[in-house]
Each structure stands twice: as structure tokens, then as C-alpha cells.
Design a protein around this motif. Sequence first.
Motif, PDB file in Angstrom:
ATOM      1  N   GLY A  27       2.343  -6.740   6.487  1.00  0.00           N
ATOM      2  CA  GLY A  27       1.776  -7.152   5.217  1.00  0.00           C
ATOM      3  C   GLY A  27       0.982  -6.046   4.543  1.00  0.00           C
ATOM      4  O   GLY A  27       1.103  -5.820   3.334  1.00  0.00           O
ATOM      5  N   VAL A  28       0.156  -5.342   5.336  1.00  0.00           N
ATOM      6  CA  VAL A  28      -0.653  -4.250   4.788  1.00  0.00           C
ATOM      7  C   VAL A  28       0.246  -3.143   4.242  1.00  0.00           C
ATOM      8  O   VAL A  28       0.017  -2.615   3.148  1.00  0.00           O
ATOM      9  CB  VAL A  28      -1.611  -3.708   5.869  1.00  0.00           C
ATOM     10  CG1 VAL A  28      -2.281  -2.414   5.412  1.00  0.00           C
ATOM     11  CG2 VAL A  28      -2.681  -4.746   6.206  1.00  0.00           C
ATOM     12  N   GLU A  29       1.274  -2.778   4.997  1.00  0.00           N
ATOM     13  CA  GLU A  29       2.176  -1.703   4.570  1.00  0.00           C
ATOM     14  C   GLU A  29       2.981  -2.113   3.340  1.00  0.00           C
ATOM     15  O   GLU A  29       3.198  -1.304   2.432  1.00  0.00           O
ATOM     16  CB  GLU A  29       3.079  -1.320   5.736  1.00  0.00           C
ATOM     17  CG  GLU A  29       2.315  -0.630   6.867  1.00  0.00           C
ATOM     18  CD  GLU A  29       3.119  -0.450   8.138  1.00  0.00           C
ATOM     19  OE1 GLU A  29       2.605   0.206   9.063  1.00  0.00           O
ATOM     20  OE2 GLU A  29       4.240  -0.967   8.223  1.00  0.00           O
ATOM     21  N   MET A  30       3.409  -3.375   3.311  1.00  0.00           N
ATOM     22  CA  MET A  30       4.179  -3.855   2.169  1.00  0.00           C
ATOM     23  C   MET A  30       3.339  -3.865   0.902  1.00  0.00           C
ATOM     24  O   MET A  30       3.785  -3.419  -0.173  1.00  0.00           O
ATOM     25  CB  MET A  30       4.700  -5.268   2.464  1.00  0.00           C
ATOM     26  CG  MET A  30       5.632  -5.803   1.419  1.00  0.00           C
ATOM     27  SD  MET A  30       7.213  -4.935   1.456  1.00  0.00           S
ATOM     28  CE  MET A  30       7.962  -5.567  -0.035  1.00  0.00           C
ATOM     29  N   ALA A  31       2.117  -4.358   1.009  1.00  0.00           N
ATOM     30  CA  ALA A  31       1.235  -4.391  -0.163  1.00  0.00           C
ATOM     31  C   ALA A  31       0.956  -2.981  -0.669  1.00  0.00           C
ATOM     32  O   ALA A  31       0.957  -2.728  -1.882  1.00  0.00           O
ATOM     33  CB  ALA A  31      -0.071  -5.103   0.197  1.00  0.00           C
ATOM     34  N   GLY A  32       0.720  -2.041   0.243  1.00  0.00           N
ATOM     35  CA  GLY A  32       0.474  -0.657  -0.153  1.00  0.00           C
ATOM     36  C   GLY A  32       1.668  -0.039  -0.854  1.00  0.00           C
ATOM     37  O   GLY A  32       1.513   0.687  -1.849  1.00  0.00           O
ATOM     38  N   ALA A  33       2.868  -0.342  -0.352  1.00  0.00           N
ATOM     39  CA  ALA A  33       4.079   0.218  -0.966  1.00  0.00           C
ATOM     40  C   ALA A  33       4.306  -0.342  -2.373  1.00  0.00           C
ATOM     41  O   ALA A  33       4.706   0.389  -3.286  1.00  0.00           O
ATOM     42  CB  ALA A  33       5.292  -0.069  -0.079  1.00  0.00           C
ATOM     43  N   ILE A  34       4.048  -1.628  -2.570  1.00  0.00           N
ATOM     44  CA  ILE A  34       4.210  -2.219  -3.902  1.00  0.00           C
ATOM     45  C   ILE A  34       3.171  -1.650  -4.866  1.00  0.00           C
ATOM     46  O   ILE A  34       3.454  -1.412  -6.047  1.00  0.00           O
ATOM     47  CB  ILE A  34       4.122  -3.751  -3.826  1.00  0.00           C
ATOM     48  CG1 ILE A  34       5.337  -4.307  -3.074  1.00  0.00           C
ATOM     49  CG2 ILE A  34       4.062  -4.367  -5.226  1.00  0.00           C
ATOM     50  CD1 ILE A  34       5.345  -5.807  -2.913  1.00  0.00           C
ATOM     51  N   SER A  35       1.966  -1.392  -4.342  1.00  0.00           N
ATOM     52  CA  SER A  35       0.939  -0.798  -5.208  1.00  0.00           C
ATOM     53  C   SER A  35       1.335   0.602  -5.663  1.00  0.00           C
ATOM     54  O   SER A  35       1.008   1.023  -6.774  1.00  0.00           O
ATOM     55  CB  SER A  35      -0.404  -0.745  -4.482  1.00  0.00           C
ATOM     56  OG  SER A  35      -0.428   0.279  -3.504  1.00  0.00           O
ATOM     57  N   GLU A  36       2.078   1.332  -4.823  1.00  0.00           N
ATOM     58  CA  GLU A  36       2.558   2.653  -5.220  1.00  0.00           C
ATOM     59  C   GLU A  36       3.647   2.543  -6.279  1.00  0.00           C
ATOM     60  O   GLU A  36       3.755   3.405  -7.158  1.00  0.00           O
ATOM     61  CB  GLU A  36       3.045   3.422  -4.001  1.00  0.00           C
ATOM     62  CG  GLU A  36       1.911   3.827  -3.057  1.00  0.00           C
ATOM     63  CD  GLU A  36       2.370   4.685  -1.896  1.00  0.00           C
ATOM     64  OE1 GLU A  36       3.596   4.760  -1.664  1.00  0.00           O
ATOM     65  OE2 GLU A  36       1.509   5.281  -1.237  1.00  0.00           O
ATOM     66  N   LEU A  37       4.459   1.480  -6.213  1.00  0.00           N
ATOM     67  CA  LEU A  37       5.430   1.239  -7.284  1.00  0.00           C
ATOM     68  C   LEU A  37       4.695   1.031  -8.615  1.00  0.00           C
ATOM     69  O   LEU A  37       5.110   1.534  -9.656  1.00  0.00           O
ATOM     70  CB  LEU A  37       6.268  -0.002  -6.968  1.00  0.00           C
ATOM     71  CG  LEU A  37       7.399   0.118  -5.950  1.00  0.00           C
ATOM     72  CD1 LEU A  37       8.060  -1.235  -5.755  1.00  0.00           C
ATOM     73  CD2 LEU A  37       8.431   1.148  -6.376  1.00  0.00           C
TER      74      LEU A  37
END
Length: 445
Positions: free
Chosen positions: A175-185
Motif C-alpha cells: 500500500g505504501v509503495e503503491m500510494a507513493g508511485a501514484i503520487s509520482e504520477l
Amino acid sequence: MMQPNIPETSLPRVVIVGGGFGGINLAKKLRKTPVQVVLLDRNNYHLFQPLLYQVSTAGLEPDSIAFPLRGIFGTQKNFHFRMAEVKGVRPAENILETGIGEIRYDYLVIATGSNTNFFGNKLIEEHGIGMKSLIEAVQIRNYVIKQFEESLLLTDEEEVKAKLTFVIVGGGPTGVEMAGAISELRKYILPKDYPELPLDCMKIYLVEMGPRLLPAMSEFSSDKAREGSERLGIKVLVNTAVKDYDGQTLLLGSGEKINTKSLIWAAGVKGIPINGFDKEIILPNGRIIVNEFCQVKGYENILAIGDIAQMTNDPKFPRGYPMVAQVAIQQGKLVAENLAKRLRGTNMLPFKYKDLGSLATIGRNKAVAEIGKTKLSGRFAWFIWMIVHLMSLLGFRNKMVVLINWFYRYFTFDRGTRIIIKRGAANIVKLRQSVLQQEAEVPQL
């Protein structure tokens, strides 16, 4: 009529169900043991699940984290692979029932791994998206990019906000990694590809039912993960349960409602057992009870390893070992050693888990790492995370492709795979329902 067509042999036959971390390490370790190794999986590739979130956020191509199972064992003479669905087992007859026919075994090792756990909430299961398979990762990528494209066609700001509000449920590493990746998008891709869309319309929520993020790691790592996530503009909600979701509105335990059309579920996993065992040895979370030798309770020649195995003999882990790759890898290697010992007539060794550490990345130059008593965060931890994941990938080509992608992204801030595959983009809900129906009919590996 299809048949397994496995060569008959006088050697003991070890049938392994599942080509994940546990299954492939067990099979490789049996290379020089006088047995016939038969590996079954519904797919013909091994999937490196820790990087699924990068496929789902357009950071990597799907084939860069998958490696053909036959390519792993190309020179192993005692190895046979069959792509098959497993339907059940008849332990009294030593028979495994599959979609390609019945397979006799002398030893059966269940390494079926885990699947998304929606905890019985059918609405969330229907409208949310899990992330345990390659097809789900591609679905998420299709959906995320499609939300951007369709937002350009809307004039109502509230509708745009609902489309661009992404909620990730589950505060573990995924979840943490997914949220971080979407924030980079949002930070690097949205302004460049979709300048007409205002950045403040895109919201990202990370929801965790427990008191902190990364609950399996230390409070130091949890605090750093929350701090790093909030710096990326992610709204972190802890001590917050999810009650329901109808595809439009997410209802939280506090009574708060979030208008969102994008719910990504990373809140838990459950084991994938095989039909044919007594119900008392299968726990509500789908895991199978095993002893310290990974033998399934009540059976000497049936074993279970990895996520599917519930072993509670270690006082440090009274609820069973964590469902992580290292447990599966170590159990696979030990079972191979114990099978060789059993054939020689010597005593088997009990499983002792060696914790090699925990890693989680939050975003660019942000990660946490725990190795022994050492706790790290920031850029150095991020480099450690990259090196460990890169070295764990199978195949030289995959390592090089991922390394080049990461190198390119670091200096260009670009994500080159932000394309929509039409079938997935057209109706992600129908695809999700199709996957769920297949899972209900046949246990997946």
C-alpha cells in the motif's frame, strides 16, 4: 483428451503445486536428489510480485518482472513442468486432480501462495481492484491512465475530483509503495501529459485500519513512512476501517465518506488451499496447518510452504510466519534438504526462520530499511531497496531491463509504459468479475 504425459519412473515423484518463490527454490534444490520433480502452475512464468506496483503505475513493462518457468530449469534433467489448473487432491490414493488429468505423487508440496483478502465484503470485492497478479497490475495501469483521459471530457469539477481521487487501502509495504508511485504520477506525469487538468483535483488517500503504517516494521520505519508519504501529498488515515464501497462512494468506519471511482485494495492476503483436505486443518484465512517440518497436519508425504503454510511452533511468531518471499524461499530449501534426508533414512531438520530484514520504498529517494538492529531511511535505504530487488529478479535480461528503466526514469522523470490496452480500459469491472468467477470455480496457483 489432454493428459499430463509425465514420463514414468522408478524414482520417487515430488509434485510441487505453484511456481512462486517457494516452489522454484524447492525444485532447484532437488536438482541432484534422486527424485522426479514435477512442477505445476496455472501460468508458465514466475512472477516477481514485489514489483507489481511498478507495472500498475506505468513504471515497468509486464514482461520485465515475469520469467518463463521452463527457462529457470532448462538444464535440470529430473525436472518436468506442466501448465495446469489444480482441482483437488485424494490423499488416501496419492492422486492430484488437475485440468489435464490425474497425477500420481509420492510427495506433494503445496506452494500455491496467496491471493487478495477482501474479508468477506462482496461489494468491495466487486468494485475494488486487488494487486496479486500480472493481469490485475495491467488492469490498474489501464484504469489509472483511463481516469486521466476521461477526466478531460468532463466539465463538472466534482466529477473530475471523483475520477482523480485514488484510495489505497492497506498500510503495509504494498500500500505504501503503491500510494507513493501514484503520487509520482501526479507530480511528474499529470502536468506534462494533461496540463488541462488542475493538480489540486487529484487526491490520494492511504487508509490503514491499524494505528500505524508498516505494522510489521519498527515504529521508526512507520514514522518515516508516514512522514515521507505526507510530504508527497498523500493523506494518511490510520485507525480507520473501510466499511463499504459501491464503486462511487467509499464509506469509512468513522462515518466519513470519500467520493472516488478508484479503490485499490492492498489490505490483506489469504492462502489458496487445495480441495480435498479436512476442514479442520484449513484456517479461515486459507492457510494450512503444518508442523515444524512443513508437513501438513495428519500427513507425512504432503507438505506446504510459503504463504499457504501456517506454522506456529516459533514463539517469536505465535500467529505464524509473515507471508513474505523470504519465508517461502527458506522453507522451500529446507523441504528439499529434508526430502533428501528422508530418502537416506536420516532425521529431518525443523524449520528455523532467519529474518534477513525488511524494506519498503515510499517514493523517489525515499525508503526505509531494517537489517538486523540497523534501521535506515532516506536515499541510502532507497539504494539498498533497489539493489536487493534488482538482484532478486530472475534472468539477466529482466535485470538489465529494470535497471535501464529505473536509470531512465530517475533522470527523465518519465514513465514510458503509460498506454491503455483497449480491452482492459473498456470495462475493468467486467474483467474483474471474470477473474473472480474463475477463482471461485478453480483454486488458482
